[in-house]
Structure formats: structure tokens, C-alpha cells
Write an enzyme that holds these catalytic residues in place. Structure first.
Site, PDB file in Angstrom:
ATOM      1  N   VAL A  18      22.485  21.327  10.059  1.00 23.42           N
ATOM      2  CA  VAL A  18      23.688  21.036   9.402  1.00 23.42           C
ATOM      3  C   VAL A  18      24.680  20.599  10.365  1.00 23.42           C
ATOM      4  O   VAL A  18      25.439  19.517  10.183  1.00 23.42           O
ATOM      5  CB  VAL A  18      24.227  22.126   8.703  1.00 23.42           C
ATOM      6  CG1 VAL A  18      25.499  21.882   7.823  1.00 23.42           C
ATOM      7  CG2 VAL A  18      23.048  22.749   7.568  1.00 23.42           C
ATOM      8  N   ASP A  19      25.083  21.101  11.504  1.00 23.58           N
ATOM      9  CA  ASP A  19      25.872  20.718  12.417  1.00 23.58           C
ATOM     10  C   ASP A  19      25.538  19.020  12.862  1.00 23.58           C
ATOM     11  O   ASP A  19      26.270  18.241  13.015  1.00 23.58           O
ATOM     12  CB  ASP A  19      25.811  21.393  13.692  1.00 23.58           C
ATOM     13  CG  ASP A  19      26.865  22.675  13.812  1.00 23.58           C
ATOM     14  OD1 ASP A  19      27.926  22.635  13.009  1.00 23.58           O
ATOM     15  OD2 ASP A  19      26.573  23.541  14.298  1.00 23.58           O
ATOM     16  N   VAL A  20      24.202  18.981  13.108  1.00 27.22           N
ATOM     17  CA  VAL A  20      23.761  17.664  13.456  1.00 27.22           C
ATOM     18  C   VAL A  20      24.006  16.649  12.427  1.00 27.22           C
ATOM     19  O   VAL A  20      24.569  15.379  12.669  1.00 27.22           O
ATOM     20  CB  VAL A  20      22.417  17.531  13.979  1.00 27.22           C
ATOM     21  CG1 VAL A  20      21.799  16.302  13.893  1.00 27.22           C
ATOM     22  CG2 VAL A  20      22.153  18.246  15.108  1.00 27.22           C
ATOM     23  N   GLY A  67      27.713  15.880  12.177  1.00 24.45           N
ATOM     24  CA  GLY A  67      27.939  14.985  13.147  1.00 24.45           C
ATOM     25  C   GLY A  67      27.732  13.377  12.808  1.00 24.45           C
ATOM     26  O   GLY A  67      28.411  12.459  13.109  1.00 24.45           O
TER      27      GLY A  67
END
Length: 383
Positions: A164-166, A169
Site C-alpha cells: 500500500v505504501d508503494v 507513492g
């Protein structure tokens, strides 16, 4: 820096993964990224093992093509430097708690007074109305991603990377580029907001779409696909092989290769999905005759999409054999740091890797010199 974003200055007030991943991508494409850290530094510098020369590979994996400065916002001189950088930047990106930069007059409303052309990107966990900390695993839990990952026996599971972070981003990078295009056309900057929960729900794609469009709540299916079969790993005489039949012609080729007689229950994609419990033992019985290594060659030659299951190290070798050159080296000859290649290939403006991940505050003198130079818009503020 060279590349399609050459000349853009990015003030990077982010830490951990979503923001730093976004700014690394921008730096790969030529933007001048200034990573601003507090005196305690980005916590990923301490997230180890694993490490390389006593530095966390977590930080190093997303730290290239950036300049690093340490600024204490409680110090008036340092805060002035931060404000000057924001006033000079084409892009400001931050992932403080919602409203956290207002007390320092580094929020969008304050920055745009002196820099109306700024593209200001805010990354939060769950939008400006939530104080819930923006950790990836929380977003995986709250978005439904964990509920559809794993099997009925395993219970909910998170993905093997902070996906989810990726994705957040990536969404931030897309939004920034869109806002820069708008600025080029109109001269107007703007603020954009990205959050982990919305990014995760968008990335769930057909799974979140099943609920939005039909009210269907997806369930865990292990390695099975809810709408396609066969589509996943299957046991063989030794090891597993992944088979992906996305259409009827591919399935027909699979049956011919395995020696399975045609059956009307399996003729169409929808029917195969509905009768997967009857089809599975036929496939497994046929695949039991050879090891996975042999089936990959047989099925590939027959035009059936398939793949072995590799570990990460083996994946690098596979990509290298395909000519994808997955490893690049950032920095000068004296400090070249290996990393993963930027995923986009450009025919005219390729990604470049001139800067290795910086040590804390390695570029304070460089930033002072940059801010001392005349701004190109000083002579014509309306430009």
C-alpha cells in the site's frame, strides 16, 4: 541531474516508504530532490537487518538520487532554511500528520503565498480527517486487502511487502506529474492529497469493484482467482508450477498438453470457474506425472502461460537472462551503490542514477549554495 524532469526542485519532507519511494522515482527521472530530515533522522535508517556496510538496506533501497539535509524546525535558523527551500521548490511533498506543518508555516496555504506555482503533495494514512497513524499494515487491514489475502485456514494475511505504501507513492508521483502539466499550461500551482486507504481501495481493482458494482464482498481464496480458473500454482511430481489460462484457447492448449479430454463443463471461462472443484483433481492428476521444471518447458512450448515459483534472488537472475538488467549502480566511481532499476524505459530521456543514497546532512553546504543563487523567477515573478 539529467532526464525528463531535469531542472525541477523537489522539497522532500517525507520519511519511511510512500513519500521516499515517490521522490526516488522523481529523482531517477532527473528532478533535484532535497530530502529534509529531523535531527533524529528517517527511522528507516535504523530498520535492520538486513544491512550493507552497517547501513539499513531498507533506507538504501529508496534513498538514491537525493540530497540530504538535517533541519530542526525548533531552531529558527533551520526553519528559515526549510521555508526558503519550500519557497524555491517546484514540488513540496510531505507526510506529516494532517495539519502538522501549519505550526511551522510550511503548510500549503503558507507556502503558496510566496510560491503560487508550487505543486504541494500531502500523503496521509487515512485522509485529513483522521489521526490514525499512517502505517501500511493498518491500511492493509482497513482496506480489505488482508481479508482477501491468505486462505480459509490461514486467516487474513498481509502482503509480503508494504504494497500500500508503494502504490500510494506511485499515485503521488502520477498526481504530481499531472499537476506539473497543469502548471505548465496555466501557470497555476495546486495542492494534491493522497492517502493510503484510498490508494489501497483503488489498487484492489476488480475486488473492490465487485463490491462497488455488484455488492459482492470478496472472500479469501488462497492462491485461486475469483473469476478465472486455472490461474495459480499447481502441485507436480516435484515442486509447483503456476498456470494462467485467461481465455478458452489457452485452456484448450493446456488440456491438449496434459492429455485431458474435452468436457462441456470446462468449455467456457465462466463454466471453468463454477466447476473448479471438478476440474482441479483432473489437472493435479495429469501434472503429477512430471516435475515442475519439466512442465514449464512442455507447457511453454504448447503456448500455455506458466511460470516457476522463484525466490527474490532467483527473480533477479531470471530478469537478467531476459535482458532487463535489473540491477543498476548509483553514484560516482568511488561510492557506487547497487539498487533496483527504475521500472520505466524511455527512448529519449532515460532514467539515470548519479547520486548514491546520502548520509544524514551530507548536503547542507550544497543546499546553502543553491538557496544563495538567484531564483529564475525573481526577475519576473509572473513567469
Amino acid at each position: 541531474m539529467t532526464g525528463p524532469l531535469e531542472g525541477l526542485i523537489v522539497a522532500d519532507f517525507t520519511r519511511v516508504l510512500a513519500g521516499p519511494y515517490c521522490t526516488m522515482l522523481l529523482g531517477d527521472l532527473g528532478a533535484t530532490v532535497v530530502k529534509v530530515e529531523s535531527p533524529t533522522g528517517d527511522e528507516t535508517r535504523e530498520w535492520m537487518p538486513p544491512s550493507r556496510d552497517h547501513e539499513a538496506t531498507y533506507y538504501l533501497s529508496i534513498g538514491r538520487n537525493k540530497r540530504a539535509v538535517t533541519l530542526d524546525f525548533a531552531d529558527s535558523a533551520d526553519l528559515t532554511v526549510a521555508r526558503d527551500l519550500a519557497a524555491r521548490a517546484d514540488v513540496v511533498i510531505e507526510n506529516f500528520k494532517p495539519g502538522g506543518l501549519a505550526r511551522y508555516r510550511l503548510d500549503y496555504d503558507a507556502v503558496r503565498v510566496g510560491n503560487p506555482r508550487v505543486v504541494y503533495a500531502s500523503i496521509t494514512g487515512f485522509g485529513p480527517g483522521s489521526d490514525l497513524p499512517g502505517y501500511d499494515v493498518l491500511a492493509q487491514a482497513l482496506s480489505g486487502l488482508m481479508s482477501i489475502t491468505g486462505s480459509s485456514e490461514s486467516g487474513p494475511m498481509k502482503a509480503g511487502v508494504a504494497i500500500v505504501d508503494v502504490v500510494t507513492g506511485l499515485h503521488a508521483a502520477v498526481g504530481i506529474l499531472a499537476a506539473l502539466h497543469h502548471r505548465d499550461a496555466t501557470g497555476e500551482g495546486q495542492r494534491l492529497e493522497v492517502n493510503l486507504l484510498s490508494s489501497a481501495m483503488s489498487a484492489l481493482a476488480n475486488q473492490s469493484g465487485a463490491f462497488a458494482l455488484a455488492g459482492v464482498v470478496p472472500q479469501r481464496l488462497g492462491n485461486d482467482h475469483p473469476s478465472i480458473y486455472p490461474y495459480g500454482p499447481f502441485p507436480t511430481a516435484q515442486g509447483q508450477v503456476v498456470i494462467a489460462c485467461g481465455n478458452d484457447a489457452q485452456f484448450a492448449r493446456l488440456c491438449a498438453a496434459l492429455g485431458i479430454e474435452p468436457d462441456p463443463r470446462f468449455a467456457a471461462a465462466r463454466e471453468r470457474t463454477l466447476h473448479r472443484d471438478a476440474l482441479r483433481p483432473l489437472l493435479e492428476a495429469a501434472l503429477a506425472g512430471r516435475p515442475a521444471s519439466e512442465w514449464y518447458g512442455v507447457l511453454s512450448s504448447a503456448g500455455v502461460p506458466c511460470a516457476p515459483i522463484l525466490d527474490v534472488g532467483e527473480a533477479f537472475g531470471w530478469a537478467d537472462r531476459l535482458g532487463l538488467e535489473p540491477v543498476v549502480h548509483a553514484g560516482t566511481d568511488g561510492e557506487r551503490m547497487p539498487g533496483v532499476r527504475h521500472p520505466v524505459t524511455f527512448s529519449a530521456t532515460p532514467a539515470a542514477y548519479p547520486l548514491a543514497p546520502p548520509a544524514p546532512d551530507a548536503d547542507r553546504a550544497w543546499l546553502d549554495a543553491l538557496l544563495a543563487r538567484a531564483h529564475p523567477f525573481d526577475a519576473n515573478p509572473s513567469a
